[in-house]
Design a protein around this motif. Structure first.
Motif, PDB file in Angstrom:
ATOM      1  N   GLY A 268       3.372  -9.203  -7.589  1.00 45.35           N
ATOM      2  CA  GLY A 268       4.759  -9.633  -7.548  1.00 45.35           C
ATOM      3  C   GLY A 268       5.657  -8.912  -6.571  1.00 45.35           C
ATOM      4  N   TYR A 269       5.099  -8.070  -5.701  1.00 44.65           N
ATOM      5  CA  TYR A 269       5.900  -7.334  -4.725  1.00 44.65           C
ATOM      6  C   TYR A 269       6.191  -8.183  -3.485  1.00 44.65           C
ATOM      7  N   GLN A 270       7.371  -7.975  -2.896  1.00 47.71           N
ATOM      8  CA  GLN A 270       7.619  -8.378  -1.520  1.00 47.71           C
ATOM      9  C   GLN A 270       7.044  -7.281  -0.632  1.00 47.71           C
ATOM     10  N   ILE A 271       6.363  -7.655   0.433  1.00 48.16           N
ATOM     11  CA  ILE A 271       5.721  -6.635   1.267  1.00 48.16           C
ATOM     12  C   ILE A 271       6.196  -6.752   2.711  1.00 48.16           C
ATOM     13  N   TYR A 272       6.409  -5.590   3.325  1.00 51.83           N
ATOM     14  CA  TYR A 272       6.966  -5.534   4.676  1.00 51.83           C
ATOM     15  C   TYR A 272       6.209  -4.542   5.544  1.00 51.83           C
ATOM     16  N   PHE A 273       6.173  -4.852   6.850  1.00 50.77           N
ATOM     17  CA  PHE A 273       5.804  -3.867   7.865  1.00 50.77           C
ATOM     18  C   PHE A 273       6.985  -3.758   8.809  1.00 50.77           C
ATOM     19  N   LEU A 274       7.525  -2.545   8.940  1.00 46.24           N
ATOM     20  CA  LEU A 274       8.689  -2.306   9.785  1.00 46.24           C
ATOM     21  C   LEU A 274       8.321  -1.313  10.874  1.00 46.24           C
TER      22      LEU A 274
ATOM     23  N   LEU B 133      -7.372  -9.203   3.953  1.00 44.79           N
ATOM     24  CA  LEU B 133      -8.219  -8.104   3.505  1.00 44.79           C
ATOM     25  C   LEU B 133      -7.552  -7.438   2.297  1.00 44.79           C
ATOM     26  N   ALA B 134      -8.239  -6.491   1.711  1.00 48.63           N
ATOM     27  CA  ALA B 134      -7.700  -5.806   0.526  1.00 48.63           C
ATOM     28  C   ALA B 134      -6.766  -4.682   0.963  1.00 48.63           C
ATOM     29  N   THR B 135      -5.693  -5.058   1.682  1.00 49.33           N
ATOM     30  CA  THR B 135      -4.693  -4.061   2.079  1.00 49.33           C
ATOM     31  C   THR B 135      -3.861  -3.669   0.865  1.00 49.33           C
ATOM     32  N   VAL B 136      -3.217  -2.522   0.965  1.00 47.48           N
ATOM     33  CA  VAL B 136      -2.305  -2.098  -0.090  1.00 47.48           C
ATOM     34  C   VAL B 136      -1.259  -3.186  -0.328  1.00 47.48           C
ATOM     35  N   GLY B 137      -0.745  -3.747   0.769  1.00 49.98           N
ATOM     36  CA  GLY B 137       0.293  -4.767   0.645  1.00 49.98           C
ATOM     37  C   GLY B 137      -0.190  -6.006  -0.072  1.00 49.98           C
ATOM     38  N   GLU B 138      -1.344  -6.533   0.316  1.00 48.66           N
ATOM     39  CA  GLU B 138      -1.839  -7.749  -0.333  1.00 48.66           C
ATOM     40  C   GLU B 138      -2.115  -7.515  -1.811  1.00 48.66           C
ATOM     41  N   ILE B 139      -2.652  -6.358  -2.148  1.00 50.03           N
ATOM     42  CA  ILE B 139      -2.914  -6.051  -3.566  1.00 50.03           C
ATOM     43  C   ILE B 139      -1.602  -6.032  -4.344  1.00 50.03           C
ATOM     44  N   LEU B 140      -0.566  -5.383  -3.768  1.00 58.86           N
ATOM     45  CA  LEU B 140       0.723  -5.332  -4.452  1.00 58.86           C
ATOM     46  C   LEU B 140       1.417  -6.688  -4.457  1.00 58.86           C
ATOM     47  N   GLU B 141       1.203  -7.486  -3.422  1.00 62.16           N
ATOM     48  CA  GLU B 141       1.789  -8.825  -3.390  1.00 62.16           C
ATOM     49  C   GLU B 141       1.321  -9.633  -4.600  1.00 62.16           C
TER      50      GLU B 141
ATOM     51  N   LEU C 222      -4.447   3.868   6.331  1.00 63.68           N
ATOM     52  CA  LEU C 222      -3.377   3.820   5.332  1.00 63.68           C
ATOM     53  C   LEU C 222      -3.284   2.459   4.655  1.00 63.68           C
ATOM     54  N   SER C 223      -3.580   1.388   5.379  1.00 61.65           N
ATOM     55  CA  SER C 223      -3.439   0.058   4.781  1.00 61.65           C
ATOM     56  C   SER C 223      -4.695  -0.382   4.040  1.00 61.65           C
ATOM     57  N   LEU C 224      -5.864   0.075   4.472  1.00 65.36           N
ATOM     58  CA  LEU C 224      -7.128  -0.385   3.887  1.00 65.36           C
ATOM     59  C   LEU C 224      -7.895   0.690   3.121  1.00 65.36           C
ATOM     60  N   GLY C 225      -7.594   1.970   3.381  1.00 65.19           N
ATOM     61  CA  GLY C 225      -8.333   3.024   2.711  1.00 65.19           C
ATOM     62  C   GLY C 225      -9.776   3.113   3.143  1.00 65.19           C
ATOM     63  N   VAL C 226     -10.031   2.862   4.429  1.00 62.04           N
ATOM     64  CA  VAL C 226     -11.405   2.887   4.927  1.00 62.04           C
ATOM     65  C   VAL C 226     -11.599   4.051   5.900  1.00 62.04           C
TER      66      VAL C 226
END
Length: 207
Positions: free
Chosen positions: A98-104, A87-95, A66-70
């Motif tokens: 301009g996104y704030q990114i969280y793992f909860l 890595l090219a995670t969904v979060g880092e790409i969106l960061e 889900l995070s890497l698409g691999v």
């Protein structure tokens, strides 16, 4: 100000990954036990993928996919490997947009190296150790009840919204896992409710 390639303010994104949830339990995929009315409603009202395949039998493989698409890689999951930062995670790409990114997570995220992996990819981590004690109405050895996780997630989302930036939040549940215990009076299957109770309670909490 325009952010990245967006021509208008992007929407907030919440990705909920449910512990150990198989399609066989969902009414949207043919189950007739009525365990997932809320997820079935989302499936009917939203976009549902009908050719979607698991990448493994462990949660950590799902988080990797889900995070890497691999696809699954030989040996240990990337989440558990050293050198898995930036890595090219969904979060880092969106960061970068301009996104704030969280793992909860409703449990302790040191399990399976989750916190280290997500922190190494710039996610802000919010897990069981960050929840105000008064908010924890129920917990077991595995984690807090999903309703507690979502209540705390909403608190984080409100804080993010107050800061004026869009957010991406990957939320990982725990209630659909042994010992399948949850607060009384929420669903019509008493706790501990086995796998069916865990599924129905998790669906209730999402609703």
């Amino acid at each position: 100000a325009q952010m990245g390639p967006f021509t208008r303010r992007p929407r907030n994104i919440v990705l909920i990954s449910v512990e150990s949830l198989s399609a066989e339990f969902l009414g949207a995929y043919g189950n007739r036990a009525g365990l997932t009315p809320n997820l079935d409603r989302l499936a009917a009202e939203g976009l549902r993928f009908t050719r979607f395949f698991a990448t493994g039998t462990r949660t950590v493989r799902g988080l990797e996919a889900l995070s890497l698409g691999v696809p699954p890689v030989p040996g240990q999951s990337i989440v558990r490997r050293p050198g898995n930062e930036h890595l090219a995670t969904v979060g880092e790409i969106l960061e970068h947009q301009g996104y704030q990114i969280y793992f909860l997570y409703g449990g302790y995220g040191y399990f399976d190296n989750m916190n280290a992996y997500f922190k190494g990819n710039d996610y802000d981590i919010v897990d069981r150790s960050d929840f105000p004690p008064a908010s924890i109405v129920f917990e077991n050895a595995w984690g807090v009840a999903d309703e507690v996780l979502f209540a705390n997630a909403l608190r984080v989302f409100d804080q993010a919204t107050a800061r004026g930036k869009p957010f991406f939040a990957h939320v990982m549940t725990t209630s659909n896992h042994r010992p399948f215990t949850y607060p009384a009076g929420r669903i019509d299957i008493p706790s501990p409710g086995g796998r069916e109770g865990g599924v129905k309670y998790t669906d209730f909490a999402i609703g």
